[in-house]
Design a protein around this motif. Sequence first.
Motif, mmCIF file in Angstrom:
data_model
loop_
_atom_site.group_PDB
_atom_site.id
_atom_site.type_symbol
_atom_site.label_atom_id
_atom_site.label_comp_id
_atom_site.label_asym_id
_atom_site.label_seq_id
_atom_site.Cartn_x
_atom_site.Cartn_y
_atom_site.Cartn_z
ATOM 1 N N PHE A 520 30.458 -3.675 -15.900
ATOM 2 C CA PHE A 520 31.281 -4.044 -14.695
ATOM 3 C C PHE A 520 32.258 -2.860 -14.556
ATOM 4 O O PHE A 520 32.568 -2.396 -13.402
ATOM 5 C CB PHE A 520 32.365 -5.274 -15.104
ATOM 6 C CG PHE A 520 31.917 -6.538 -14.678
ATOM 7 C CD1 PHE A 520 32.830 -7.330 -13.916
ATOM 8 C CD2 PHE A 520 30.464 -7.077 -14.983
ATOM 9 C CE1 PHE A 520 32.199 -8.729 -13.478
ATOM 10 C CE2 PHE A 520 29.937 -8.408 -14.653
ATOM 11 C CZ PHE A 520 30.647 -9.039 -13.865
ATOM 12 N N ALA A 521 32.929 -2.306 -15.671
ATOM 13 C CA ALA A 521 33.697 -1.120 -15.611
ATOM 14 C C ALA A 521 33.045 0.006 -14.789
ATOM 15 O O ALA A 521 33.641 0.576 -14.008
ATOM 16 C CB ALA A 521 34.246 -0.735 -16.854
ATOM 17 N N LYS A 522 31.909 0.242 -15.184
ATOM 18 C CA LYS A 522 31.134 1.552 -14.596
ATOM 19 C C LYS A 522 30.909 1.212 -13.058
ATOM 20 O O LYS A 522 31.033 2.120 -12.132
ATOM 21 C CB LYS A 522 29.828 1.441 -15.002
ATOM 22 C CG LYS A 522 28.897 2.565 -14.535
ATOM 23 C CD LYS A 522 27.758 2.638 -15.494
ATOM 24 C CE LYS A 522 26.822 3.934 -14.988
ATOM 25 N NZ LYS A 522 25.542 4.167 -15.753
ATOM 26 N N ALA A 523 30.584 0.019 -12.651
ATOM 27 C CA ALA A 523 30.222 -0.572 -11.208
ATOM 28 C C ALA A 523 31.452 -0.538 -10.514
ATOM 29 O O ALA A 523 31.618 -0.244 -9.450
ATOM 30 C CB ALA A 523 29.829 -1.809 -11.119
ATOM 31 N N LEU A 524 32.672 -0.765 -11.222
ATOM 32 C CA LEU A 524 34.014 -0.831 -10.489
ATOM 33 C C LEU A 524 34.636 0.730 -10.210
ATOM 34 O O LEU A 524 35.620 0.887 -9.465
ATOM 35 C CB LEU A 524 34.887 -1.614 -11.163
ATOM 36 C CG LEU A 524 34.541 -3.278 -11.156
ATOM 37 C CD1 LEU A 524 35.469 -3.890 -12.294
ATOM 38 C CD2 LEU A 524 34.763 -3.674 -9.624
ATOM 39 N N SER A 525 33.971 1.684 -10.962
ATOM 40 C CA SER A 525 34.663 2.796 -10.833
ATOM 41 C C SER A 525 34.516 3.534 -9.426
ATOM 42 O O SER A 525 35.356 4.607 -9.280
ATOM 43 C CB SER A 525 33.993 3.861 -12.049
ATOM 44 O OG SER A 525 32.504 4.138 -11.710
ATOM 45 N N VAL A 526 33.590 2.884 -8.584
ATOM 46 C CA VAL A 526 33.584 3.693 -7.525
ATOM 47 C C VAL A 526 34.693 3.223 -6.484
ATOM 48 O O VAL A 526 34.778 3.844 -5.212
ATOM 49 C CB VAL A 526 32.218 3.112 -6.791
ATOM 50 C CG1 VAL A 526 30.914 3.709 -7.377
ATOM 51 C CG2 VAL A 526 32.123 1.741 -6.237
ATOM 52 N N LEU A 527 35.266 2.119 -6.755
ATOM 53 C CA LEU A 527 36.582 1.845 -6.181
ATOM 54 C C LEU A 527 37.465 2.716 -5.720
ATOM 55 O O LEU A 527 38.532 2.632 -4.763
ATOM 56 C CB LEU A 527 37.006 0.505 -6.474
ATOM 57 C CG LEU A 527 36.002 -0.657 -6.542
ATOM 58 C CD1 LEU A 527 36.622 -1.871 -6.964
ATOM 59 C CD2 LEU A 527 35.566 -1.069 -5.145
ATOM 60 N N ASP A 528 37.886 3.712 -6.601
ATOM 61 C CA ASP A 528 38.613 4.872 -6.596
ATOM 62 C C ASP A 528 38.488 5.503 -5.204
ATOM 63 O O ASP A 528 39.552 6.186 -4.570
ATOM 64 C CB ASP A 528 38.721 5.516 -7.764
ATOM 65 C CG ASP A 528 38.978 4.908 -9.018
ATOM 66 O OD1 ASP A 528 39.894 3.809 -8.975
ATOM 67 O OD2 ASP A 528 38.645 5.294 -10.170
ATOM 68 N N ALA A 529 37.341 5.495 -4.736
ATOM 69 C CA ALA A 529 37.210 6.294 -3.450
ATOM 70 C C ALA A 529 37.122 5.318 -2.092
ATOM 71 O O ALA A 529 37.012 5.869 -1.134
ATOM 72 C CB ALA A 529 35.741 6.997 -3.499
ATOM 73 N N LEU A 530 37.448 4.171 -2.353
ATOM 74 C CA LEU A 530 37.723 3.334 -1.336
ATOM 75 C C LEU A 530 39.018 3.303 -0.837
ATOM 76 O O LEU A 530 40.051 3.200 -1.244
ATOM 77 C CB LEU A 530 37.500 2.037 -1.822
ATOM 78 C CG LEU A 530 37.003 0.818 -0.748
ATOM 79 C CD1 LEU A 530 35.753 1.190 0.192
ATOM 80 C CD2 LEU A 530 36.508 -0.433 -1.183
ATOM 81 N N PRO A 531 39.340 3.596 0.541
ATOM 82 C CA PRO A 531 40.386 3.599 1.269
ATOM 83 C C PRO A 531 41.055 2.027 1.108
ATOM 84 O O PRO A 531 40.542 1.064 1.255
ATOM 85 C CB PRO A 531 40.260 4.250 2.583
ATOM 86 C CG PRO A 531 38.972 4.919 2.677
ATOM 87 C CD PRO A 531 38.045 3.977 1.656
#
Length: 663
Positions: A520-531
């Motif tokens: 889950f943590a790996k998949a959620l790491s992309v959210l940092d680039a989401l405005p």
Amino acid sequence: MSSEAGMVEGGVLPWRSLRAAMALPARFIGVGAINTAVGLSLIQLGLWLGLGDYPANAFGYAGGFGCSYLLHRRVTFRADNGDHGRQLPRFAAAAALAYALNLLVVAGGQRLGLGGTIVPHIAATGVYAVAFYWLSRRFVFPDTGNEGADQDWPAQVEAAVQSRWLAAVLVFAAMLPMAFVATPPLVDAAGHMGRWIVQVDGGASPILRQWYDFKWGLLGNLGCDLLAQALIPVIGPEAALRAIVAIILGVQVLGVLALSRAVHGRIAPTAFFALPFVFGYPFQYGFLNFLLGEGFALLALALWIVMGRNGQARLRPWVFAVIGFGLWLAHTLALALFLIGAFCASVARATEGERLTIPVLWRAGLPLLPAVVLPLLAMVNAPHGASEPFAYDHMIAKVIYPFRALRDAWMLWDVVSIGLVSLAIYWFARGGRFAHDRGLVGFAVVLLAIYLVMPNTIQESQYADMRLVPLLFMLPLIAARPLEANGRAFAAGLAVVGLLFTGARWAGNGIAMAQRATEFAKALSVLDALPVGTNLVTFYPLRCEPRVTWNFDRRDHISGYALSRRIVFDSRQWQMSAGQLLRVHNSAAVPYDYERQIAVFDVPCGDKPGIHQAFAQLGPGIDRVWVIGVWSGLSFPGWQPYVTAGDSVLFRRSPAEGRANAR
């Protein structure tokens, strides 16, 4: 030859002496395990509170030290009557000396060229444990701990089984995994959290207000929603989710133990075999409101039985007029489970001295009528809309679900566990060494009949039948108790085996949960680039030709974390006219504005769209898409991936596509 001499020659007395000699070290090890769990939990709590690594570590060790002292004093060495002023400083000195020896062993390992490996730390831990035990026994608590050495070990086990301490430890152990996972890896859990955020916001956020409406109303599916309303303003949404999952696990364990005590007058050792099911298949799906309601239903049933046995039959209907409404508010099935169980218990009690007749059934059911009055009135005024009342899909799955009742990560372990439990139920029923509570047996039989004929979807709520399967195993286990004629050793041995089985299952559940939380943590790491405030559509494409995997992916509704962390639109929310109070109004995301129970597949699959078709249907109001579970080389015309973490990818419209939409 005297009988005692014969026993010595036969090895009975030496075996008893060995058991007595091992009792103190066993208590020392058990207390050490509890103390370690408490210390680690306090460290995690400190980290949640933002204390930082070193203060959190100190907080955990301070709490762990206090817990260690109190438990070793009371439980391990049984020195309750000693002087704290004398024992506490000695205990601190013993801990410091043992830790110094631990450091010496680590330093020695480094000199031997073993630095950077686990070997010296394993040796150091062993030295610490032995030294601390010896110092505690000889220096801190001398001449204590032996007063019960000659006591019959079955009596000791029985005392532990009936103690509040063991119940507290079991509740704590069940809740413990939530202290070590940042994201509970349960299919629906994050989706519930997303709804709670909108609910607690109450329309204050202009970002959320443009997509969602939430209006409070009476509904038989609000158990966790009400908890979230109280917790989120205090600790935030993600901590609230962990706390609510922990509460569910604790309530379920308490429900099992309370019901066993209610029907047998004491906690029967057979009940321990039911505890692994609190982490069963419905839990892995994250059916939070149902699971909370089920736990409350078991507690309510226990109270109903106790009040009946204590001669409070006249008071009972009035008490349960209120409790029945609370059960319905938690989840409609919670009230249904209680009513069935209480009716069966009342019928069993009424037929102890007479035959089963219509008047007997009437007298058993009449006191339960007040429990349904308030729920019926609430249902009349509850929000309703057009929905399919029920559906019979995948009915063959009713045969498969029992084999999946403990489904988690490892198929062999889970199926073998179900086999062992099934053998235990057969033995308890047919072995001749057990008595059974007729009310719970009747409850299990009626529930099995309901399971076989009920639809799998009720008011748009899927897997309605599957949710009952763990209870079909739990009830026969709770209903059984060993006969006194078997002797205390038989019951004590059964309790030990049941606790070991539960411990092994829960340890496996905890390990699997930690592994999936990392995914889950790996998949959620992309959210940092989401405005922040993005009108996001999330796809979780299924395979048209599904791969059979026991350890299934739990990220179906992971987009709830995107709503939590970046205040974006969550297109995976449920909108159920008869089951949810949330309403979605995001025309830009249609037809993927909410979970319509129409899955998106990797390729067109029957009448269901493929992922490429879904992308093509997105209007210009959507410029970001999050796809979870993608495969290598996935691309879409007019879109480009810009952040990737394994199979979790964020897409945005290509510049040329964006200019074309602007024109």
